[in-house]
Every structure is written in structure tokens, then in C-alpha cells.
Design an enzyme around this catalytic site. Structure first.
Site, short mmCIF file in Angstrom:
data_model
loop_
_atom_site.label_atom_id
_atom_site.label_comp_id
_atom_site.label_asym_id
_atom_site.label_seq_id
_atom_site.Cartn_x
_atom_site.Cartn_y
_atom_site.Cartn_z
N ARG A 145 0.80 -1.22 0.00
CA ARG A 145 0.00 0.00 0.00
C ARG A 145 0.84 1.28 0.00
O ARG A 145 0.39 2.30 0.53
CB ARG A 145 -1.01 0.03 1.16
CG ARG A 145 -1.99 -1.12 1.19
CD ARG A 145 -2.88 -1.20 -0.05
NE ARG A 145 -3.58 -2.47 -0.07
CZ ARG A 145 -3.13 -3.54 -0.76
NH1 ARG A 145 -2.06 -3.48 -1.51
NH2 ARG A 145 -3.79 -4.67 -0.72
N SER A 200 -11.47 0.07 3.14
CA SER A 200 -10.82 -0.22 4.42
C SER A 200 -10.11 1.02 4.91
O SER A 200 -9.26 1.57 4.22
CB SER A 200 -9.78 -1.33 4.26
OG SER A 200 -10.42 -2.50 3.85
N GLU A 203 -5.02 3.75 6.25
CA GLU A 203 -4.68 3.54 4.85
C GLU A 203 -5.17 4.76 4.07
O GLU A 203 -4.56 5.23 3.12
CB GLU A 203 -5.40 2.28 4.34
CG GLU A 203 -5.21 2.03 2.87
CD GLU A 203 -5.83 0.71 2.43
OE1 GLU A 203 -5.54 -0.34 3.03
OE2 GLU A 203 -6.61 0.75 1.46
P1 FAD Z 1 -7.83 9.02 -4.58
O1 FAD Z 1 -8.61 8.53 -3.42
O2 FAD Z 1 -8.44 10.06 -5.43
O3 FAD Z 1 -6.42 9.53 -4.09
C1 FAD Z 1 -5.63 8.76 -3.20
C2 FAD Z 1 -4.21 9.30 -3.29
O4 FAD Z 1 -3.70 8.95 -4.57
C3 FAD Z 1 -4.15 10.83 -3.20
O5 FAD Z 1 -3.05 11.19 -2.43
C4 FAD Z 1 -3.97 11.26 -4.63
O6 FAD Z 1 -3.25 12.49 -4.74
C5 FAD Z 1 -3.18 10.11 -5.22
N1 FAD Z 1 -3.40 9.99 -6.65
C6 FAD Z 1 -4.55 9.67 -7.29
N2 FAD Z 1 -4.35 9.69 -8.62
C7 FAD Z 1 -3.04 10.01 -8.81
C8 FAD Z 1 -2.23 10.24 -9.97
N3 FAD Z 1 -2.71 10.14 -11.22
N4 FAD Z 1 -0.93 10.60 -9.78
C9 FAD Z 1 -0.42 10.75 -8.54
N5 FAD Z 1 -1.14 10.58 -7.42
C10 FAD Z 1 -2.44 10.22 -7.55
N6 FAD Z 1 -7.90 -0.38 -2.26
C11 FAD Z 1 -7.17 -1.51 -2.41
O7 FAD Z 1 -5.96 -1.43 -2.55
N7 FAD Z 1 -7.78 -2.73 -2.45
C12 FAD Z 1 -9.12 -2.87 -2.32
O8 FAD Z 1 -9.61 -3.98 -2.37
C13 FAD Z 1 -9.91 -1.70 -2.15
N8 FAD Z 1 -11.25 -1.79 -2.03
C14 FAD Z 1 -11.99 -0.65 -1.88
C15 FAD Z 1 -13.37 -0.75 -1.77
C16 FAD Z 1 -14.16 0.38 -1.63
C17 FAD Z 1 -15.65 0.26 -1.49
C18 FAD Z 1 -13.54 1.66 -1.61
C19 FAD Z 1 -14.35 2.92 -1.48
C20 FAD Z 1 -12.17 1.77 -1.70
C21 FAD Z 1 -11.37 0.63 -1.84
N9 FAD Z 1 -9.97 0.70 -1.96
C22 FAD Z 1 -9.24 -0.44 -2.13
C23 FAD Z 1 -9.29 2.00 -1.87
C24 FAD Z 1 -9.10 2.73 -3.20
O9 FAD Z 1 -10.04 2.34 -4.17
C25 FAD Z 1 -7.70 2.54 -3.73
O10 FAD Z 1 -6.77 3.00 -2.77
C26 FAD Z 1 -7.45 3.32 -5.03
O11 FAD Z 1 -6.19 2.96 -5.52
C27 FAD Z 1 -7.49 4.82 -4.83
O12 FAD Z 1 -7.51 5.43 -6.10
P2 FAD Z 1 -8.25 6.82 -6.34
O13 FAD Z 1 -8.07 7.17 -7.78
O14 FAD Z 1 -9.64 6.78 -5.84
O15 FAD Z 1 -7.35 7.78 -5.47
#
Ligand code: FAD
Length: 307
Positions: free
Chosen positions: A178, A228, A298
Site C-alpha cells: 500500500r 478499508s 490507509e
Molecule cells: P484518490 O482517493 O483520489 O487519491 C488517493 C491518493 O492517490 C491521493 O493522495 C492522490 O493524490 C493520489 N493519486 C490519485 N491519482 C493520482 C495520480 N494520477 N498521480 C499521482 N497521485 C495520484 N484499495 C485496495 O488497494 N484494495 C481494495 O480492495 C480496495 N477496495 C476498496 C473498496 C471500496 C468500497 C472503496 C471505497 C475503496 C477501496 N480501496 C481499495 C481503496 C481505493 O479504491 C484505492 O486506494 C485506489 O487505488 C485509490 O484510487 P483513487 O483514484 O480513488 O485515489
């Protein structure tokens, strides 16, 4: 709008079109928790060159800059975010060639896994229910059910805070549980290349269906949440520690420790970010008191408190 805001607005309009620059955009519209106050400038670039120019502007003029992906792993505070919030959702192309899949950072990782299925490529099945963007998935080496980005990422194109475009190999990103070095380097991910393997359509689909079933039966997907909230503490499961602390159903305002999955905090009744964050702290304190284990978040918390 004060002068400096007008100046920034005009500078952004010189880079991208008017429909790509929203003022005081409520971020609760763009986060999975449905939490968060407004962004001063919500910018949605359409090309890599626009991203580079926006980075150069923010860097040169010392404008606070935040990258928002799909908003599924962060909590934006009620006061919102000052400066520029960039959201690359319009950069969302996904293409497969042979056994490689190239996805732009604003594409959903779920769509990348579906595209892999369509091309009969195996390796991205684990991502079929992760609701983040490709960029967000690289940022935190997203993973599920034994698979993670690190297993299949070959290379990435990123932009630095100074606006320089770099092509990096996966090992340059220090991906581990992570985490990656994307935040410490201030990189903005523009594109990811995944190296997959030729597979069998029916078998890939069966794995994805099974993972989807597991997710839907165990996770409270009917409510807004950030997934999570805590990382897995070494030797324990966060959800079990929370459950054994009797915290399931604990509510502060509209935020509740999920009854279905103790590792999730759900927004069941128009919660504020403050309530959600207070509940996170309450869970951390209670688990520490009961088991002496510090639950590490996380999910990221960003933005300003409400004035
Ligand atoms: P955001 O939430 O928008 O941002 C998170 C961080 O990433 C921020 O700091 C942002 O600046 C950075 N970021 C986003 N895009 C970029 C980019 N292009 N360049 C640089 N930095 C960037 N995660 C898991 O790992 N496994 C799972 O099974 C999982 N299940 C989930 C289930 C649910 C219902 C939910 C709501 C979330 C879950 N997650 C899970 C968490 C999440 O989906 C992941 O962490 C995902 O990778 C976050 O991506 P995001 O685009 O939504 O990032």
C-alpha cells in the site's frame, strides 16, 4: 473573486478550456465518502501537455496543488482545499497491444481489468472491484485477494512538480504494501503500462465473478465509504480488532463503523468529514486501549477544517 484568484483563473484559462476549470466546486461530488468542502479551482485537463503546464504554473506561482483521482481513498475535510485541485478523469484511454495494456491515469482500474478480460489477458483480475483510478492504484500499490499493482506494472509515465515528463520502470517506484515513492517524489501519474499474460476468457471471467461476489457479500457497498480505513497491522486483522472491541455500529453523527465489515466506516446519514474523522480517532484509541495495537490509516485525510 480577489485579484490573485482572478490571476490564477486567467492563467488556467490560458492553458485549458473554460469547461475544464470550475470554481468553488464541492468536492463531496467527487469523493466516495461524499465528504468534503469546495476546491478553489477544480481543473480537469484533457492532454498531457495541459497537465505539464498546470504543474509549471502551480510551481512557478507557488499555488497549492492537490491531485484528486477517483476520490476512493481519501477524506477531504469540510473546509475544502485551497488552490488547484486537478482531476485527470478526462485522460481515460485504455489500449491493449499483444500482452501489454496501457491505461491513462484517469481511467478506472476496474475498466482496465474489464479491458484485459475483453482482450483475454490475465493478471488484472484482482483489480476488478477496486473503485480507484489507475493513477490512484499506482500511488498506493492497490491490491486485493492476493494480487497487487506491483505484480503486473511494467512502466509509468509521470510528470514532476516542475512539469517535466519522465518515463519510469516499475522498480523505480518502490512499490510495496500500500505504498510507493510517488508521494515523496511529488509525481503525477499520467499513464501506466501493465504486462499481462495470455489467458482464457472464461477462466478470467470466473475469477472476476468470484471476487465480485466475495466483495459484494462482505463489503457495505450500499453506503458511501472509503473502503478499508486502516492498513493491516502486522500479525493482526484491523477488522477483527475493531469487531472484538465492540465497535461495530458505533456512530458519530452520520458516520458509522459498518455493521457488515468492521474495517469500513460508512456515511449513513449525510455525515460531515469532522464526524467521520472523529470516528476514525475513536476507533484507533479504543483498539489501542484494548489490544495495544496502533491502527495506521490507509486512507489519506486532506484539506482544511471548516472555519
Ligand atoms: P484518490 O482517493 O483520489 O487519491 C488517493 C491518493 O492517490 C491521493 O493522495 C492522490 O493524490 C493520489 N493519486 C490519485 N491519482 C493520482 C495520480 N494520477 N498521480 C499521482 N497521485 C495520484 N484499495 C485496495 O488497494 N484494495 C481494495 O480492495 C480496495 N477496495 C476498496 C473498496 C471500496 C468500497 C472503496 C471505497 C475503496 C477501496 N480501496 C481499495 C481503496 C481505493 O479504491 C484505492 O486506494 C485506489 O487505488 C485509490 O484510487 P483513487 O483514484 O480513488 O485515489
Amino acid at each position: 473573486m480577489v485579484n490573485s484568484h482572478e490571476h490564477i483563473y486567467q492563467a488556467l484559462l490560458a492553458i485549458t478550456s473554460e469547461e475544464n476549470v470550475l470554481l468553488n466546486e464541492p468536492l463531496k461530488k467527487h469523493t466516495y465518502t461524499h465528504l468534503g468542502g469546495p476546491a478553489d479551482f477544480f481543473v480537469t485537463p484533457e492532454t498531457y501537455a495541459e497537465v505539464q503546464e498546470i504543474m509549471k504554473l502551480a510551481n512557478k506561482e507557488h499555488i497549492p496543488f492537490t491531485l484528486l483521482g477517483n476520490g476512493s481513498n481519501l477524506i477531504v475535510k469540510d473546509g475544502g482545499i485551497r488552490g488547484i485541485v486537478m482531476n485527470p478523469y478526462k485522460l481515460n484511454k485504455i489500449e491493449t497491444t499483444g500482452t501489454t495494456l496501457v491505461a491513462q491515469s484517469g481511467a478506472r482500474i476496474i475498466d482496465a481489468s474489464r479491458e484485459a478480460l475483453a482482450a483475454k489477458l490475465t493478471g488484472l483480475e484482482f483489480a476488478c472491484g477496486i473503485p480507484g483510478s489507475v493513477g490512484g492504484a499506482l500511488y498506493m500499490n492497490a491490491g486485493a485477494y492476493g494480487g497487487e499493482v506491483k505484480d503486473v506494472l511494467q512502466s509509468a509515465i509521470v510528470v514532476t512538480r516542475e512539469g517535466e515528463l519522465l518515463e519510469l520502470q516499475a522498480e523505480d517506484l518502490d512499490l510495496s504494501y500500500r505504498t510507493s515513492n510517488i508521494p515523496s517524489n511529488g509525481y503525477i501519474v499520467l499513464e501506466a503500462t501493465f504486462l499481462l499474460q495470455i489467458g482464457n476468457y472464461e477462466e478470467i471471467k470466473a475469477v472476476m465473478d468470484d471476487l465480485t461476489f466475495k466483495r459484494e457479500s462482505k463489503q457495505p457497498l450500499e453506503y458511501p465509504s472509503c473502503g478499508s480505513v486502516f492498513k493491516r497491522p502486522p500479525g493482526y486483522f484491523a477488522g477483527k480488532l475493531i469487531q472484538d472491541s465492540g465497535l461495530q455500529g458505533k456512530q458519530i453523527g452520520g458516520a458509522q463503523v459498518s455493521l457488515k465489515h468492521a474495517g469500513f466506516i460508512v456515511n449513513i446519514a449525510d455525515a460531515t468529514a469532522n464526524e467521520y474523522i472523529d470516528l476514525i480517532h475513536h476507533v484507533q484509541d479504543t483498539v489501542m486501549k484494548n489490544f495495544g495495537v496502533r491502527l495506521e490509516r490507509e486512507v489519506r485525510i486532506i484539506g482544511d477544517d471548516q472555519q
